[in-house]
Design a protein around this motif. Structure first.
Motif, short mmCIF file in Angstrom:
data_model
loop_
_atom_site.label_atom_id
_atom_site.label_comp_id
_atom_site.label_asym_id
_atom_site.label_seq_id
_atom_site.Cartn_x
_atom_site.Cartn_y
_atom_site.Cartn_z
N LYS A 69 -8.04 22.32 -8.61
CA LYS A 69 -6.93 21.97 -9.33
C LYS A 69 -5.57 22.28 -8.43
O LYS A 69 -5.69 23.15 -7.70
CB LYS A 69 -6.97 22.48 -10.71
CG LYS A 69 -7.98 22.12 -11.72
CD LYS A 69 -7.70 22.72 -13.00
CE LYS A 69 -8.59 22.19 -14.11
NZ LYS A 69 -9.03 20.79 -14.06
N SER A 90 3.00 11.56 -12.02
CA SER A 90 2.10 10.71 -12.20
C SER A 90 1.25 10.09 -11.13
O SER A 90 0.19 9.74 -11.03
CB SER A 90 2.60 9.52 -13.12
OG SER A 90 3.73 8.78 -12.32
N GLN A 93 -1.07 12.82 -9.99
CA GLN A 93 -2.31 12.57 -10.81
C GLN A 93 -3.21 11.42 -10.38
O GLN A 93 -4.57 11.74 -10.50
CB GLN A 93 -1.95 12.25 -12.36
CG GLN A 93 -1.66 13.55 -13.21
CD GLN A 93 -2.75 14.40 -13.51
OE1 GLN A 93 -3.36 15.07 -12.71
NE2 GLN A 93 -2.82 14.62 -14.83
N HIS A 94 -2.69 10.55 -10.08
CA HIS A 94 -3.79 9.20 -9.48
C HIS A 94 -4.37 9.50 -8.14
O HIS A 94 -5.44 9.43 -8.21
CB HIS A 94 -2.66 7.82 -9.51
CG HIS A 94 -2.36 7.32 -10.64
ND1 HIS A 94 -3.56 6.40 -11.35
CD2 HIS A 94 -1.55 7.09 -11.52
CE1 HIS A 94 -2.91 6.02 -12.41
NE2 HIS A 94 -1.69 6.49 -12.56
N ASP A 98 -6.66 13.46 -11.38
CA ASP A 98 -6.20 14.39 -12.66
C ASP A 98 -6.25 15.85 -12.59
O ASP A 98 -6.99 16.40 -13.45
CB ASP A 98 -6.97 13.75 -14.03
CG ASP A 98 -6.19 12.25 -14.37
OD1 ASP A 98 -5.39 11.75 -13.93
OD2 ASP A 98 -7.31 11.79 -15.23
N ARG A 99 -6.00 16.12 -11.39
CA ARG A 99 -6.30 17.62 -11.01
C ARG A 99 -5.00 18.38 -11.21
O ARG A 99 -4.89 19.67 -10.77
CB ARG A 99 -6.94 17.86 -9.66
CG ARG A 99 -8.55 17.37 -9.77
CD ARG A 99 -9.12 17.82 -8.35
NE ARG A 99 -8.89 16.93 -7.14
CZ ARG A 99 -8.55 17.25 -6.08
NH1 ARG A 99 -8.92 18.53 -5.56
NH2 ARG A 99 -8.26 16.26 -5.01
N ALA A 160 0.15 7.98 -16.35
CA ALA A 160 -1.15 8.84 -15.83
C ALA A 160 -1.28 9.57 -17.08
O ALA A 160 -0.49 9.98 -18.08
CB ALA A 160 -0.77 9.28 -14.63
N THR A 161 -2.58 10.26 -16.95
CA THR A 161 -2.95 11.39 -17.75
C THR A 161 -1.89 12.60 -17.66
O THR A 161 -1.59 13.03 -16.69
CB THR A 161 -4.08 11.92 -17.49
OG1 THR A 161 -5.29 11.04 -17.63
CG2 THR A 161 -4.62 12.90 -18.23
N PRO A 163 -0.84 16.08 -17.46
CA PRO A 163 -1.26 17.31 -17.01
C PRO A 163 -0.77 18.34 -17.93
O PRO A 163 0.09 18.43 -18.68
CB PRO A 163 -0.72 17.39 -15.77
CG PRO A 163 0.41 16.94 -15.74
CD PRO A 163 0.47 15.83 -16.49
#
Length: 262
Positions: A69, A90, A93-94, A98-99, A160-161, A163
């Motif tokens: 991560k 974001s 993340q891409h 997603d780390r 994005a997810t 974090p």
């Protein structure tokens, strides 16, 4: 509780007499090979010693690894327009899959106010600006419309997810900020003896905001050999900083520690 181990990448030090600017790619690969959970980058515009840009550092680490991560340790959110910060996160993340671990803080007074002035803001306003940013940061990262000014909404694409957001700082205001906004709280050098009281305070403040108690991460504990004891006390993560320019030695020691606590 099994404790996670993180390593700060060799890109900065608070001591201007001992700058640490190592090979980011090599360090990230070494950390992943050592089996640690995460690598981290410090953040500032103008610090007391040379420091690389955190997003560039983390993108480099992501490009040469596949599992570890990558964490902001920590992003000074108030130095940036919040929409721009969300765009950086974001995008990271891409490209990382997603780390990202998103540490957020208000800054160490040891660095002075020159970086804040250079960014067109003030050190005095950093707490207010951080709170205002955290109010909309999750929505912005996710690509949802959010109010970025008094009379203006914007949305970032692609979203994005979101974090995990880890709020840093050892004062009560920072701890309350973590309870209000964060998934985790990051402390600098919290001693093992002080862990129970901090966990109790975090839980009380989280209850006030009707939120789960944030997880706890500690940067550079006094004695990394106490890692297991920190885990048993409820600390989720230890983040170890390089002790000097010879980061390879520190990473080898971290690998040995990781093997002992796994």
């Amino acid at each position: 509780m099994t404790i996670k181990l993180g390593l700060i990448l060799p890109t900065s030090t608070p001591d201007p007499a001992r700058p640490v600017l190592g090979d980011v790619g090599a360090a990230a690969r070494a950390a992943e090979a050592a089996g640690v959970e995460s690598v981290w980058s410090t953040d500032h515009l103008i610090a007391s010693a040379p420091m690389l840009d955190s997003t560039v550092v983390l993108a480099t680490a992501a490009a040469v690894t596949s599992r570890v991560k990558i964490g902001y340790g920590v992003m000074l959110l108030a130095l940036r327009p919040v929409a721009w910060a969300a765009k950086q996160v974001s995008s990271l993340q891409h490209v990382s899959g997603d780390r990202v671990l998103l540490g957020v803080g208000t800054g160490n007074p040891a660095h002075g106010d020159v970086g804040w002035r250079a960014a067109g803001t003030t050190y005095k306003d950093r707490g207010r600006r951080t709170d205002e940013g955290l109010l909309v940061l999750r929505d912005l990262i996710a690509g949802r419309p959010a109010r970025v000014a008094e009379d203006f909404e914007a949305a970032i694409a692609p979203g994005a997810t979101v974090p995990p957001i880890l709020v840093a700082g050892d004062g009560e205001i920072a701890i309350e900020r973590a309870a209000r906004f964060g998934d985790g709280w990051v402390s600098i050098g919290l001693s093992l003896a002080d862990v129970p009281a901090r966990l109790k305070l975090l839980e009380e403040l989280a209850d006030r905001y009707e939120r789960p108690r944030p997880s706890v991460s500690i940067v550079a504990p006094p004695d990394p050999a106490q890692a297991a004891a920190y885990g048993e006390a409820g600390v989720e993560r230890l983040i170890l900083a390089p002790s000097g320019a010879g980061w390879e030695r520190d990473y080898e020691q971290a690998a040995e520690l990781q093997a002992r606590i796994s």
